[in-house]
Design a protein around this motif. Structure first.
Motif, PDB file in Angstrom:
ATOM      1  N   MET A 125       0.845  -1.194   0.000  1.00  0.00           N
ATOM      2  CA  MET A 125       0.000   0.000   0.000  1.00  0.00           C
ATOM      3  C   MET A 125       0.876   1.238   0.000  1.00  0.00           C
ATOM      4  O   MET A 125       1.920   1.286   0.629  1.00  0.00           O
ATOM      5  N   SER A 126       0.430   2.253  -0.753  1.00  0.00           N
ATOM      6  CA  SER A 126       1.168   3.507  -0.831  1.00  0.00           C
ATOM      7  C   SER A 126       1.185   4.201   0.522  1.00  0.00           C
ATOM      8  O   SER A 126       0.419   3.878   1.429  1.00  0.00           O
ATOM      9  N   ALA A 127       2.070   5.196   0.656  1.00  0.00           N
ATOM     10  CA  ALA A 127       2.242   5.902   1.917  1.00  0.00           C
ATOM     11  C   ALA A 127       1.495   7.233   1.904  1.00  0.00           C
ATOM     12  O   ALA A 127       1.070   7.725   0.863  1.00  0.00           O
ATOM     13  N   THR A 128       1.349   7.808   3.092  1.00  0.00           N
ATOM     14  CA  THR A 128       0.664   9.088   3.245  1.00  0.00           C
ATOM     15  C   THR A 128       1.590  10.245   2.879  1.00  0.00           C
ATOM     16  O   THR A 128       2.777  10.251   3.210  1.00  0.00           O
ATOM     17  N   LEU A 129       1.019  11.252   2.215  1.00  0.00           N
ATOM     18  CA  LEU A 129       1.729  12.482   1.875  1.00  0.00           C
ATOM     19  C   LEU A 129       1.115  13.628   2.668  1.00  0.00           C
ATOM     20  O   LEU A 129      -0.108  13.776   2.708  1.00  0.00           O
ATOM     21  N   PRO A 138      -3.111   7.187   1.654  1.00  0.00           N
ATOM     22  CA  PRO A 138      -2.604   6.133   0.767  1.00  0.00           C
ATOM     23  C   PRO A 138      -3.668   5.663  -0.226  1.00  0.00           C
ATOM     24  O   PRO A 138      -4.824   5.458   0.135  1.00  0.00           O
ATOM     25  N   GLY A 139      -3.271   5.537  -1.479  1.00  0.00           N
ATOM     26  CA  GLY A 139      -4.176   5.048  -2.507  1.00  0.00           C
ATOM     27  C   GLY A 139      -5.181   6.063  -3.005  1.00  0.00           C
ATOM     28  O   GLY A 139      -6.112   5.720  -3.741  1.00  0.00           O
ATOM     29  N   GLN A 172      -5.632   2.666 -11.342  1.00  0.00           N
ATOM     30  CA  GLN A 172      -5.691   2.969  -9.921  1.00  0.00           C
ATOM     31  C   GLN A 172      -6.498   1.929  -9.150  1.00  0.00           C
ATOM     32  O   GLN A 172      -6.227   1.676  -7.968  1.00  0.00           O
ATOM     33  N   GLN A 173      -7.476   1.321  -9.797  1.00  0.00           N
ATOM     34  CA  GLN A 173      -8.267   0.295  -9.120  1.00  0.00           C
ATOM     35  C   GLN A 173      -7.401  -0.864  -8.640  1.00  0.00           C
ATOM     36  O   GLN A 173      -7.662  -1.463  -7.597  1.00  0.00           O
ATOM     37  N   SER A 174      -6.364  -1.180  -9.418  1.00  0.00           N
ATOM     38  CA  SER A 174      -5.512  -2.311  -9.048  1.00  0.00           C
ATOM     39  C   SER A 174      -4.210  -1.885  -8.368  1.00  0.00           C
ATOM     40  O   SER A 174      -3.725  -2.559  -7.464  1.00  0.00           O
ATOM     41  N   LEU A 175      -3.644  -0.735  -8.767  1.00  0.00           N
ATOM     42  CA  LEU A 175      -2.339  -0.338  -8.253  1.00  0.00           C
ATOM     43  C   LEU A 175      -2.411   0.426  -6.939  1.00  0.00           C
ATOM     44  O   LEU A 175      -1.473   0.376  -6.131  1.00  0.00           O
ATOM     45  N   LYS A 176      -3.484   1.188  -6.728  1.00  0.00           N
ATOM     46  CA  LYS A 176      -3.691   1.920  -5.474  1.00  0.00           C
ATOM     47  C   LYS A 176      -2.510   2.827  -5.123  1.00  0.00           C
ATOM     48  O   LYS A 176      -2.023   2.845  -3.995  1.00  0.00           O
TER      49      LYS A 176
END
Length: 351
Positions: free
Chosen positions: A1-5, A52-53, A210-214
């Motif tokens: 999962m991506s991180a918070t910015l 994230p995402g 984006q639905q799959s990569l998040k």
């Protein structure tokens, strides 16, 4: 999962005595007053969080400061004041060397004008970020090929950029960003140079990916329709400041001021609104209160039902449409008069 910015009280001042200009801005000085003295306050006290995402869209007219803001997020421009934090790191506190390492591995950027190397093949262009990281050739070409396939360019790997259409070239730029597997994508007016139909195709492509990569995505645009189509949340900028942040529905239904409201006048509300925006919540917590003759006849929708579906259903009924939550409790009703009002009357929409 991506991180918070996180962006915290970011300022960017160009020109003479930026520290003095900063102090004056914090004391309430006017941007135009500083401009008359040869100082440009490009970004003023910008704060926001991108989860994230999430696709976070920054929109505004030319000169509003949105592209300057984006370049502070990856350190291409050093803030005059404020902090940018991503994945637990304060990017504004990193050395130049450490910042370059973060940009190489954690943050990718997709530019407006493709920025492809004409003397490199499509796969070499897509693999460029990996080459910068020092990834071996076979590995980077494999990963670049996978990214190209995700972007609909399988079979074009050995082609040259000038053999591709504008939309295909932009897909290569997107594939280059994806190939590095960066957690954060920064997209600066990435679709603005494309024809309308190709632009919509690219928007579709991004939403599908984006639905799959998040990924965590910050997307810059001057087009409110594009912002509302892509953004999970939207920040509207004017004269260097963020004047409103919210969902597309928040901004359409509850604009912060006349400036934001002026953007929404030409927006197709039916593509943005859902039942939660148009329902009357002054109801009891059971389905029978929707007004139908018998509870068995009650036709229900959920709060996130699109406006167009509501209209189609309402046209078949002689009573309001019931809106229920996940536990089938009544949370609102949608009346035909309310639907008509939201399509053509701004005062009704804001009420």
């Amino acid at each position: 999962m991506s991180a918070t910015l996180e962006a915290e009280h970011l300022y960017k001042v160009f020109g003479r005595r930026p520290d003095e200009a900063l102090r004056r801005l914090e004391d309430g000085a006017d941007r135009e007053e500083l401009r008359a003295e040869g100082t440009t306050a490009a970004v003023i006290d910008a704060s926001f969080t991108v989860d994230p995402g999430q696709i976070f869209v920054v929109m505004g007219l030319s000169g509003s400061g949105k592209s300057t803001l984006l370049r502070m997020l990856n350190g291409l421009l050093e803030p005059t004041a404020g902090h940018v934090r991503f994945d637990g790191q304060d990017l504004t506190a990193l050395s130049d060397r450490d910042l370059r390492a973060v940009r190489a591995r954690k943050i990718s950027m997709v530019f407006q004008h493709f920025a492809l190397f004409p003397h490199r093949s499509v796969v070499e262009n897509a693999a460029y970020g990996l080459a910068v990281q020092g990834v071996p050739r076979a590995e980077r070409e494999r990963r670049a090929g996978e990214a190209l396939a995700l972007c609909g360019l399988a079979g074009w790997e050995k082609s040259w950029p000038d053999e591709l259409s504008g939309g295909m070239q932009q897909r290569v730029g997107l594939a280059r960003a994806l190939a590095t597997d960066a957690d954060l994508l920064l997209m600066d007016e990435s679709f603005s140079a494309l024809d309308p139909l190709i632009r919509r195709d690219m928007q579709d492509q991004l939403l599908q990916l984006q639905q799959s990569l998040k990924k965590t995505i910050v997307f810059i645009t001057h087009d409110l329709n594009e912002a509302m189509r892509l953004g999970d949340r939207i920040a509207v900028m004017r004269d260097g400041r963020i004047v409103q942040t919210g969902t597309a529905q928040d901004i359409l239904v509850r604009p912060a001021d006349d400036y934001v409201a002026s953007f929404t006048k030409d927006v197709d509300r039916s593509r943005v609104l859902t039942a939660s925006a148009v329902m009357d919540t002054d109801v009891r917590g059971d389905e029978a209160d929707c007004g139908c003759a018998r509870e068995s006849e009650c036709r229900t929708v959920t709060p996130d039902t699109p406006f167009t579906e509501l209209c189609a259903l309402s046209a078949l009924l002689t009573h309001p449409v019931a809106v229920v939550d996940a536990e089938r409790k009544l949370v609102g009703v949608v009346r035909q008069s309310r639907l008509v009002g939201f399509l053509g009357n701004e005062e009704v929409a804001r009420a």
